[in-house]
Design a protein around this motif. Sequence first.
Motif, short mmCIF file in Angstrom:
data_model
loop_
_atom_site.label_atom_id
_atom_site.label_comp_id
_atom_site.label_asym_id
_atom_site.label_seq_id
_atom_site.Cartn_x
_atom_site.Cartn_y
_atom_site.Cartn_z
N GLY A 269 107.22 114.58 27.73
CA GLY A 269 107.05 116.00 27.59
C GLY A 269 105.77 116.34 26.86
N TRP A 270 105.18 117.48 27.24
CA TRP A 270 103.98 118.00 26.59
C TRP A 270 102.90 116.93 26.53
N GLU A 271 102.64 116.27 27.61
CA GLU A 271 101.72 115.13 27.63
C GLU A 271 100.28 115.53 27.37
N ASN A 272 99.90 116.75 27.78
CA ASN A 272 98.54 117.18 27.51
C ASN A 272 98.33 117.44 26.02
N THR A 273 99.34 118.02 25.36
CA THR A 273 99.25 118.19 23.90
C THR A 273 99.20 116.84 23.21
N LEU A 274 100.05 115.92 23.63
CA LEU A 274 100.04 114.57 23.05
C LEU A 274 98.69 113.91 23.26
N HIS A 275 98.16 114.03 24.42
CA HIS A 275 96.85 113.45 24.71
C HIS A 275 95.78 114.02 23.78
N SER A 276 95.81 115.34 23.57
CA SER A 276 94.82 115.97 22.70
C SER A 276 94.98 115.53 21.26
N LEU A 277 96.22 115.42 20.79
CA LEU A 277 96.45 115.01 19.40
C LEU A 277 95.99 113.57 19.19
N ILE A 278 96.28 112.70 20.12
CA ILE A 278 95.85 111.29 19.98
C ILE A 278 94.33 111.21 20.04
N SER A 279 93.73 111.98 20.95
CA SER A 279 92.27 111.98 21.05
C SER A 279 91.63 112.48 19.77
N LYS A 280 92.22 113.52 19.18
CA LYS A 280 91.69 114.07 17.92
C LYS A 280 91.81 113.07 16.79
N LYS A 281 92.96 112.36 16.77
CA LYS A 281 93.17 111.36 15.72
C LYS A 281 92.16 110.23 15.84
N ARG A 282 91.76 109.88 17.03
CA ARG A 282 90.81 108.80 17.25
C ARG A 282 89.37 109.28 17.16
N GLY A 283 89.20 110.55 16.89
CA GLY A 283 87.86 111.06 16.71
C GLY A 283 87.15 111.41 17.99
N ILE A 284 87.87 111.50 19.05
CA ILE A 284 87.26 111.86 20.35
C ILE A 284 87.15 113.38 20.41
N SER A 285 85.99 113.85 20.83
CA SER A 285 85.75 115.29 20.88
C SER A 285 86.71 115.96 21.86
N THR A 286 87.09 117.15 21.52
CA THR A 286 88.00 117.94 22.37
C THR A 286 87.35 119.28 22.69
N ASP A 287 87.79 119.89 23.77
CA ASP A 287 87.23 121.19 24.15
C ASP A 287 87.95 122.32 23.41
N ASN A 288 87.54 123.56 23.69
CA ASN A 288 88.10 124.71 22.98
C ASN A 288 89.57 124.92 23.31
N ALA A 289 89.98 124.55 24.52
CA ALA A 289 91.38 124.74 24.90
C ALA A 289 92.31 123.87 24.07
N GLU A 290 91.78 122.83 23.45
CA GLU A 290 92.62 121.91 22.70
C GLU A 290 92.56 122.18 21.20
N GLN A 291 92.03 123.33 20.81
CA GLN A 291 91.98 123.70 19.41
C GLN A 291 93.26 124.42 19.00
N ASN A 292 93.57 124.32 17.71
CA ASN A 292 94.71 125.02 17.11
C ASN A 292 96.03 124.63 17.77
N LEU A 293 96.19 123.36 18.11
CA LEU A 293 97.44 122.88 18.69
C LEU A 293 98.43 122.53 17.60
N VAL A 294 99.69 122.36 17.99
CA VAL A 294 100.72 121.92 17.04
C VAL A 294 100.34 120.54 16.53
N THR A 295 100.80 120.25 15.32
CA THR A 295 100.46 118.95 14.71
C THR A 295 101.57 117.93 14.86
N GLN A 296 102.75 118.40 15.29
CA GLN A 296 103.87 117.50 15.48
C GLN A 296 104.45 117.72 16.88
N MET A 297 105.24 116.72 17.34
CA MET A 297 105.73 116.74 18.72
C MET A 297 107.24 116.88 18.81
#
Length: 915
Positions: A269-297
């Motif tokens: 579930g919510w795989e795009n949010t999970l993808h963005s959170l993991i990418s952010k944790k690894r320091g991979i740049s994200t676009d504006n659509a992936e800003q201000n997302l939930v911090t927990q799943m």
Amino acid sequence: MEFQSPIISGSDLSVTDRLNLPSRRMKLSLEKSSNMMGAVSLASPNRHTMSLMSDDLSHTIFEGDPTFTRIGLAGQRKTLDETRVDLTVNNLSRKKHKEELMSILLEEEVPGVENALELFESFLQTFQSYGAEHQVFNQCAEYESKCGEQVTALHKLIQMAPQGHSKLAQAQELEQELRFERDTWRLVASLYQDRLNSEFQDSEMESEEIWSGLDDATSEDDLVRQLYDKNAIIRQAQLVVDWLEQRAADVYHDSHYSQAEFYGDAVTGWENTLHSLISKKRGISTDNAEQNLVTQMDPDAPNRDQSRRLHPLDKEDEMRLLRSVFARLRCGQLDEAQQLCFRAGQPFRAAILEGWKLFHDPNMKSHTDVANTKESPSGNPYRDIWKTMSWKECENVQLSVEERSILALLCGHLKALLPACPSWEDQLWAHLRAMIDHCVEKELRRCVNYKRQLQVLPDEYWNQQLTVESIFSTLAASRDKTLVAQGRDQYRIIQRYLIMDDVDGLLEEMSSWLSKGDSWSVHLRPHMLRLMAHLALFFRRIGRGSSEDLIGSILEAYVLQLVNLGRTDLAAVYVAQLPLPEDQIRLYAQCLVMVEEQQELCEDTERQRLLYLAHQVGLDVNAIAKQVVITLCNQGGNIQHINDASLQVATSAEDERRIRSLSWLLMDPSMRSQLLIQANTLMRGYLLRRQIEAVKLTFKLIPPDTLKILSEIWESRTGLTDLPTEVAAATREYLSIQAYIDALDAFQEWFTRFHHSKPKKTEASVQQQRGGASAQLSFTENLLKEQHLKQHQVEMLRWQAAVDSLTETAIDKLYNVLLFPDGGWMADSVQFEDENTPRQQQQQLLRQSCIPHAALLLCNVLTSTHRHSQCLELANVVASEQQSLYKVCSAEQLGQLTKHLRQAYVKLLDLGESP
């Protein structure tokens, strides 16, 4: 009777079993994703699969079937593309075949509609095949099946046709109408089978009396089952809910025929949010659509912190999932809704759908279990807590409408459920679900011996005092104009009366539609009338229709519609369903009159077939044929009388149609008496209007052996030789008309021979050419002259002999009219009780015009052939008191006759003969 109620039905798998498998799948998926992240960076979530879905659906609760965005490799996407190409190649031949078939179908003026008319024959066969009283519900099932077959055929036709094709509008309307009819028969069978089975049970029994057999070991599930067994109102409300859910399932299936779900191997579930959170944790740049997302799943993360949100793609998937889950719940497909949640990677939603189920522990009543084994309980033992919390969630405006509607459905929160129900059926379903939930909860809290204090439900829940009548009143008073308009549809009105079990009200309503004119399309109205007629017959068979007049009016409208459609061979069976014989005769005669008027020339074989069909179902064929002829031969109240008997009026096409209608009485020798009576009536009118040729055509239609057959039939029945009064009078009238027609024909033949066929001399022309006397003629010319004279003398002798013969015949025929025996021409030899009938008035008018006319014709023949002494004998006949012919002659007619007689007297005196 076993009810598969959403209130009491359970899932095949327990909550734990349902949660384990998806959890393992999600864990494996996450591990697989983590391993791949070390080698390559994750690509952006792909929306390719979304393009495979059709969004062109009606805006209802079935708005879309979710296809969720999945994170996948490029190779997986390539495989999907290749699959689509393969499917396209494999479907080329099938598509070509469909196009050829569609081109043929579109040649019809209204594709598919003509085939749907086969339902009239199918319904008749079903009605006759299941004639026994105990087969009435087999009959309803067959009606439903026949309509369903046509719906399927029309639906396939519409699928194959190009979208928006002009010729398919009526086919689409017809499909919708037949779908309504199929569902109506399904409702009839479901409700009235239950009502008849429970007719002798007291559905209003006191609650204490119902639950007198309960004990502390009775579970919620057991109690609700007993509630359904004892309370007919709740049970039938549940039947309507099941019916509405089945209708919704049919619509859902038909509207999603071209859609499929595509999922990857890794489902979470919510795989795009999970993808963005993991990418952010690894320091991979994200676009504006992936800003201000939930911090927990966790499932409550989107609601716990309103300042944060899910990924927009996940949010869209979430909405589509919730809409599809609710659509499946609307279809009564709880298991499918839960499976959908599992496939979407949200097993917690599947668990939420388990919380409303009734608790049942089979071990509570197991006392003789030798193996000492325990069975697994089902349902939720803390259902009250779940329901209270769900009710509060329905009040939470921060939740989406879709999520609140799912919870509202399961906890009975009507106010939160209605926004997700746009149609009349959806609203009725929501109200009935809330009503059932309220009644079940009320009985559970009154009768089940719980070991703990239950959670108190809010007052708003208990204030939902719903009944079937109040529900329909609420729908009718809705502010939504579309909803009110849907409720005024004829099919929905019928369904409303069926649900309320108001049979007399339904019959009265349907009967009122017959007098409102043609408010339906030409090709739609017959199907509505067919439904109305067979519903009326169904109610009569089960003993629910108390108004035979209303049933009769509906049947009459349907029969006349059958005749208009050319289904005359179906009419007799339905006419026979009318209770009164006079109504049967009147209606079937009306049908045959319509057949005669619709066809330019109705063949005798067709007439015989229609009367045979009437005979097969027990109708009075003789009375029907008589009524048909009376109707078709109706010449109006006042027949125009032409006083001048020497005139002759031409025969019109309408007159020819009236004369041909007498053929209905030629089908059976036993109807010859009526044939004679009706033919006489027709000929009297023609004689009064001086339509002599029409009289002759009518006379020729009567078989020459008619009088003989009448005598034989009467003698075989009674042993008497004297015919009954009415038949004897008709026979005498027939002979009078025959005598008059023969007299006119004899006079016309004499007149033509006497005045237009006399041989002419030819020697005058020879004399004029020579310009001299016979002495000056040559021998050859004198010989030729003598031959011409001899030939002329021979022709004169032959002509004179023919004239003499015709003169004698004409005199005899005319005297047959003047000296008609037993009271005179066109006069009855017996007395009738009523001596001032239209028939007797017409006879008197005919005597006043035809008898003087015959006398004048006879006088013309006598004076033209120099039979002056016989003219004076005619004067004695007219003046004789025995015949009293002078009494029917007017002063003008007597003056004309006297003038001719005076001339004959003078001629006799000139010749020196004694008068």
